[in-house]
Write an enzyme that holds these catalytic residues in place. Structure first.
Site, PDB file in Angstrom:
ATOM      1  CG  HIS A 103      -7.730   6.603   4.763  1.00 49.59           C
ATOM      2  ND1 HIS A 103      -7.194   7.818   5.125  1.00 49.59           N
ATOM      3  CD2 HIS A 103      -6.680   5.752   4.641  1.00 49.59           C
ATOM      4  CE1 HIS A 103      -5.879   7.702   5.232  1.00 49.59           C
ATOM      5  NE2 HIS A 103      -5.540   6.470   4.945  1.00 49.59           N
TER       6      HIS A 103
ATOM      7  CG  HIS B 290      -1.812   1.168   1.370  1.00 53.27           C
ATOM      8  ND1 HIS B 290      -3.168   1.115   1.128  1.00 53.27           N
ATOM      9  CD2 HIS B 290      -1.544   2.452   1.737  1.00 53.27           C
ATOM     10  CE1 HIS B 290      -3.692   2.312   1.334  1.00 53.27           C
ATOM     11  NE2 HIS B 290      -2.725   3.143   1.719  1.00 53.27           N
ATOM     12  CD  GLU B 291       1.658   3.310   3.776  1.00 57.49           C
ATOM     13  OE1 GLU B 291       1.729   4.392   3.165  1.00 57.49           O
ATOM     14  OE2 GLU B 291       0.711   3.025   4.522  1.00 57.49           O
TER      15      GLU B 291
ATOM     16  CG  ASP C 186      -9.924  10.572   5.541  1.00 54.38           C
ATOM     17  OD1 ASP C 186      -9.476   9.551   4.956  1.00 54.38           O
ATOM     18  OD2 ASP C 186      -9.262  11.238   6.346  1.00 54.38           O
TER      19      ASP C 186
ATOM     20  CG  HIS D  64       0.317   6.147  -0.832  1.00 55.22           C
ATOM     21  ND1 HIS D  64      -0.829   6.680  -1.370  1.00 55.22           N
ATOM     22  CD2 HIS D  64      -0.058   5.598   0.363  1.00 55.22           C
ATOM     23  CE1 HIS D  64      -1.850   6.470  -0.553  1.00 55.22           C
ATOM     24  NE2 HIS D  64      -1.403   5.817   0.504  1.00 55.22           N
TER      25      HIS D  64
ATOM     26  CE1 TYR E  98      -3.960   9.892   0.248  1.00 54.41           C
ATOM     27  CE2 TYR E  98      -4.083  11.336   2.161  1.00 54.41           C
ATOM     28  CZ  TYR E  98      -4.174  10.074   1.597  1.00 54.41           C
ATOM     29  OH  TYR E  98      -4.489   8.992   2.402  1.00 54.41           O
TER      30      TYR E  98
ATOM     31  CD  GLU F 100      -5.272   5.772   1.447  1.00 54.98           C
ATOM     32  OE1 GLU F 100      -4.889   4.788   2.126  1.00 54.98           O
ATOM     33  OE2 GLU F 100      -4.573   6.780   1.276  1.00 54.98           O
TER      34      GLU F 100
END
Length: 544
Positions: free
Chosen positions: A446, A358-359, A444, A362, A373, A382
């Site tokens: 997420h 996931h990271e 948000d 990005h 973002y 995201e």
């Protein structure tokens, strides 16, 4: 048995706590694993460029910047800055540019030029269609006033422990409305949970009005400890070894030792045997993070032909043991690194494989479309990381934690045994959206990412009740229509191509639909079942 993890050798280990996104019994695939099948109907699949070939294409694009700007009809004050280049098997080249105006960076002015094999421009994907022009590049508002305003905005938005505004930089803001002269002020701070922040506050340089804000730090959520037999890429240095993976661009994993700054210290080991399988050994979290980074590198290389996050063959870095009882993980472009906390009570490091994927994703997004973002582009940013985090979990083929469409199903972050997020029906987490509506951009990232996650599930597997790999799903559609999936392998390739070739910093959900339709057309043909599947899946989440 104590885990013995050596350089490109198989090592077994004791069981860790079962609070991982990737559970026990893992054997990592090698960097040279066979790639997934490529499309056969159309030939728009990306070529696997060598570092030297990619560098050559970048040099050629740089040398032709002025001619390209003239061909696009850009104004005399505008210049192109080459950012990335991808070449397809049919000879089409996709060159991504940032723009400047009178020497000032243009935020929201990025574009992608799609060039045919013979050199003719086929089309251009722009983040804005507005004419790039401002009356003057002399600001009416003093930089000090912009900095003070930005610091107040950031402090209020973050509920931060501390904030410090850097000197504002003059830019042209073109991401929304008519382009205007603006200040981009970066405010550094630390949020209540310990997450660092680099909030960009964009203010009109003539009126002082805030135009936009977004955080440069991309966060993820999760807790992980996992066990198994894994292989790590390490390097011999002096009389011992370090966690430096020469086979994957020199990716390093370092120890922050509970600090919140710096590069961290190198992990060293005399016999190349790492970790005890328990969180009280600092090496254990490093093993997890280093392995997760390797699996993610291999996925992008073997499935999409991308060598490293930037496509340049260079590794990033992983920093573990951030802060004290820090329950999060994040990607930071400024250090080109992933950073992991140790979880509640420093007992559950957030180093699971799909957290790493996931990271790192990005970072891929930043190096390509650079989706802002915030707003709908933030949800797509995201969602992209969830999509590829899930894809890497499937790629790893761990028989004790097979790939699924549940995000964080092993971490029990809510204490009730339920996953953190659900791709088949995102609203089951109580906060994410199943389908697009006019409020999506206000959420948000997420939670607005639920629309992208739901689309990806529908495109891969289709709607309705079914059982996949022992997990039961039941995915509805916004209009009650039936969607037939095209398979996850094809869905991954379509999303990756859309991200890297057709999305820009300002892409919203409607534009994401257009981008994925174009990608599917390139890969599988105009009237293919895959294109129809993309269209049906977007309709299924109310994006038309």
């Amino acid at each position: 048995m104590t885990p013995r993890i050596s350089r490109k050798t198989r090592v077994t280990g004791t069981a860790l706590a079962a609070a991982a996104l990737l559970a026990a019994g893992i054997t990592v695939g090698t960097a040279g694993a066979s790639p997934a099948p490529t499309p056969t109907k159309a030939d728009g699949s990306p070529l696997r460029l060598s570092a030297s070939h990619r560098a050559e294409l970048l040099r050629d694009a740089g040398a032709a910047r002025a001619q390209t700007a003239q061909a696009l009809g850009l104004g005399s004050q505008e210049k192109l800055v080459v950012k990335d280049v991808i070449k397809d098997a049919d000879g089409t080249t996709h060159t991504r540019y940032d723009r400047t105006y009178a020497g000032l960076p243009v935020l929201g002015g990025d574009l992608v030029v799609h060039t045919a094999k013979g050199g003719a421009i086929k089309s251009t994907t722009k983040s804005t269609d507005k004419t790039l022009k401002v009356a003057s590049t002399t600001a009416k508002i003093a930089p000090q006033a912009a900095a003070k305003s930005a610091q107040g905005t950031a402090a209020k938005s973050l509920a931060a422990k501390q904030t410090a505004a850097q000197a504002p930089k003059k830019v042209v803001w073109a991401a929304s409305g008519t382009p205007v002269l603006a200040y981009d002020t970066v405010v550094k701070g630390t949020q209540k949970d310990g997450t660092p922040s680099r909030m960009h506050v964009i203010t009109d340089a003539n009126t002082g009005k805030k135009l936009f804000q977004y955080d440069e730090i991309r966060t993820g959520k999760g807790e992980s400890e996992y066990s198994g037999s894994v292989e790590l890429g390490t390097s011999k240095e002096g009389s011992g070894f370090t966690l430096t993976d020469a086979g994957r661009g020199g990716h390093k994993t370092t120890n922050l030792g509970n600090s919140e700054s710096g590069d961290g210290k190198a992990f060293t080991d005399d016999d190349d045997a790492w970790g005890t399988g328990k969180p009280d050994d600092p090496q254990t979290a490093a093993v997890d993070a280093h392995y997760g980074a390797a699996e993610t590198w291999d996925y992008y290389k073997n499935v999409h032909g991308r060598s490293g996050i930037k496509g340049d063959g260079k590794g990033a870095s992983s920093r573990v043991h951030y802060g004290n009882s820090y329950v999060n993980a994040f990607w930071d472009d400024s250090c080109f690194c992933m950073t992991y906390g140790d979880g509640e009570g420093n007992k559950k490091p957030l180093t699971a494989i799909d957290v790493a994927a996931h990271e790192m994703s990005h970072g891929v997004t930043s190096a390509t479309a650079n989706l802002t973002y915030s707003g709908e582009s933030g949800g797509l940013n995201e969602g992209t990381s969830d999509i590829f985090g899930t894809s890497v979990e499937f790629y790893a083929k761990n028989d004790k934690d097979p790939g699924d469409y549940l995000i964080g199903e092993k971490i029990d972050i809510n204490g009730d045994g339920k996953p953190l997020r659900y791709m088949d029906k995102p609203s089951k987490d109580g906060q994410s959206q199943d389908n697009w509506d006019s409020n999506t951009g206000n959420l948000d990232p997420h939670y607005s990412s639920g629309v992208a996650n739901h689309f990806f599930y529908l495109l891969s597997e289709g709607s309705g009740a079914k059982e996949i790999g022992g997990v039961k799903y039941d995915s509805p559609t916004a209009d009650g229509s039936k969607v037939t999936g095209i398979g996850r392998d094809k869905a991954e390739k379509i999303w990756f191509k859309a991200l890297t070739e057709y999305m820009t910093s300002n892409t919203d959900y409607k534009a994401a639909r257009e981008a994925t339709v174009k990608a599917a057309t390139d890969l599988y043909g105009k009237d293919s079942a895959e294109v129809k599947g993309v269209e049906a899946a977007w309709t299924g989440v109310a994006v038309k």
